[in-house]
Design a protein around this motif. Sequence first.
Motif, PDB file in Angstrom:
ATOM      1  N   ARG B 101     -34.141  -8.482 -32.459  1.00  0.00           N
ATOM      2  CA  ARG B 101     -35.401  -8.022 -33.401  1.00  0.00           C
ATOM      3  C   ARG B 101     -35.055  -8.897 -34.788  1.00  0.00           C
ATOM      4  O   ARG B 101     -33.421  -8.768 -35.171  1.00  0.00           O
ATOM      5  N   ASP B 102     -35.823  -9.511 -35.309  1.00  0.00           N
ATOM      6  CA  ASP B 102     -35.531 -10.393 -36.345  1.00  0.00           C
ATOM      7  C   ASP B 102     -36.024  -9.276 -37.651  1.00  0.00           C
ATOM      8  O   ASP B 102     -36.166  -8.110 -37.501  1.00  0.00           O
ATOM      9  N   SER B 103     -36.039  -9.755 -38.863  1.00  0.00           N
ATOM     10  CA  SER B 103     -35.988  -8.875 -40.151  1.00  0.00           C
ATOM     11  C   SER B 103     -37.370  -8.187 -40.190  1.00  0.00           C
ATOM     12  O   SER B 103     -37.479  -7.309 -41.000  1.00  0.00           O
ATOM     13  N   TYR B 104     -38.225  -8.756 -39.663  1.00  0.00           N
ATOM     14  CA  TYR B 104     -39.513  -8.211 -39.406  1.00  0.00           C
ATOM     15  C   TYR B 104     -39.868  -7.274 -38.338  1.00  0.00           C
ATOM     16  O   TYR B 104     -40.973  -6.546 -38.071  1.00  0.00           O
ATOM     17  N   SER B 112     -32.535 -20.096 -31.111  1.00  0.00           N
ATOM     18  CA  SER B 112     -34.040 -20.539 -31.546  1.00  0.00           C
ATOM     19  C   SER B 112     -34.226 -21.934 -30.809  1.00  0.00           C
ATOM     20  O   SER B 112     -32.977 -22.325 -30.154  1.00  0.00           O
ATOM     21  N   ASN B 113     -35.122 -22.690 -30.846  1.00  0.00           N
ATOM     22  CA  ASN B 113     -35.478 -24.144 -30.273  1.00  0.00           C
ATOM     23  C   ASN B 113     -34.395 -24.844 -31.007  1.00  0.00           C
ATOM     24  O   ASN B 113     -34.092 -25.849 -30.150  1.00  0.00           O
ATOM     25  N   ALA B 114     -34.471 -25.036 -32.361  1.00  0.00           N
ATOM     26  CA  ALA B 114     -33.611 -26.017 -32.903  1.00  0.00           C
ATOM     27  C   ALA B 114     -31.996 -25.489 -32.538  1.00  0.00           C
ATOM     28  O   ALA B 114     -31.280 -26.583 -32.441  1.00  0.00           O
TER      29      ALA B 114
END
Lengths: 262, 247
Positions: B101-104, B112-114
């Motif tokens: 879960r991210d901060s939102y 991530s893709n990067a």
Amino acid sequence: MIGGAVTHSLGKPWLLLAALVGLAATAAAAPSGGSAQAGTVAVLLKWLPLVFTGFLFNVLVGVLAMAFGTLAGLPLGLTQLASIRPVRATGWLVIQLLRNAPWLVLLFYVMFLLPFELHIGGWTIPLPAWVKAVLGLALPVSANVAEIVRGGLQSIPVLQWESAESLAFSRTQVLLMVILPQAFRRMLPPWMNLYAILAMATTLISVVGIQDGLAIVRSAVTAEGRPALMMPFYLLLLSLFFAYTYPIARLTGVLERRLHAG
Amino acid sequence: MGIESFFRWLADTQGINVSVVYDAYDRAHFLYGLWTTAWLSIVAGALSIVIGLIGTALLTAPVRPLRWASRAYVEAFRNTPPLVQLLFFYFAVGGLLPTVRDSYGASVPLVSNAGWAVVSFSLFAGAFNVEIFRSGLEAVPRATEEAAEALGYTRLQALRHVALPLALRVCLPALGNNLVNLVKTTSLAYAIAVPELLYASSEIWGESMNVRETMNAMLLAYILLIALLVWALHRFERALRIPGWSP
């Protein structure tokens, strides 16, 4: 990378291929949900002919791009030996530009900026996407071939030029009859190395929307709609490329060692 | 007339729309893409050198399976298409990892893709580095190390103070070549929508309808970036040069 790469010998090449296939099989044997779904191996086998056809298309594109790239690269490399300075300078600029741009960027260039058909005189030559892709890949290949040609020709001692000229050969004659035959042997390993790199780079054409092996694998995974199938499908494609490129790399290594020994 | 107003004039009157120069939004977008390409190259380049060193160390390990593992890694990554490797990591391996879960509070992938681009590119370039470092070390004559040991160096000291500094100078040109290739390889991240230079440029030409101009600007940016790297590597090579000794 080109020319400088020393190919390493792996004791048992088939071991690695077996490991890759084994990994694919392990991933395939992993529980795949309900019994209503077909087994992963069966799904892979169902798609294999299509994926293999796509892979063959990659090979075809690679061979054509190598042919065009070599045809264009040979004169481009010869410009580096020209006695006329502007010819040398122009050739150098073209080589540097094409060699230092990413392959995918050059592919985009050709795909976007070439028309879908050419009008020359009264003739209309259609340029389907895959032909443009071949030309797009041939651009960086030609610059790399030019470098190989230049390096190969310059590796022949100047003495060879001088002694041939003293035998009343013209400059063109020396090049064609004395220097090139000797340089060819030295150009072969890096040229094969370049071909192996190109064979792998042909997967780039799937990025610009051409149905190659990679595009078919992606469609197959989407069509089957099971994330668990991604691993075996991608491993299958990786194995196909490995089985094709690895022997070339080995052969290149053998030729290189023979060259250094002799 | 400033550069910006010149390019605005060029777009308005000549139809040559280099929006990445005069349009603040496109310029920021473009520069962010350039920065992402540079960032990807630096991080993956540094990691690939670490991987190369580890791989070389394993190649000389006294344990046979470790040597095999290192060789298998090198051959597998050198002889398969980097684009397929990238998609394999992003889709196949990434799909197996749990989401967080991210901060939102939204569920996002663990890497991530990067992140996958960095992993994939460093493994790809690292495989080449193993070969480069190995041949560099092999180029240092055994006698040199033996001489150092005769002078009272331990084996590790001889490696650190004598063999490695010489090997570094031998493999620097090939390493530089590989790093240049890495910068070019970062453009593959386009395929998994990492906002690097090619992806950013494609967004710009899609929005501003100026394919030709933006492509030329992008090519120029790549060439300049690589020219900068080549120049820096050349300086580094010159700075390390030992007078009278050539590899």
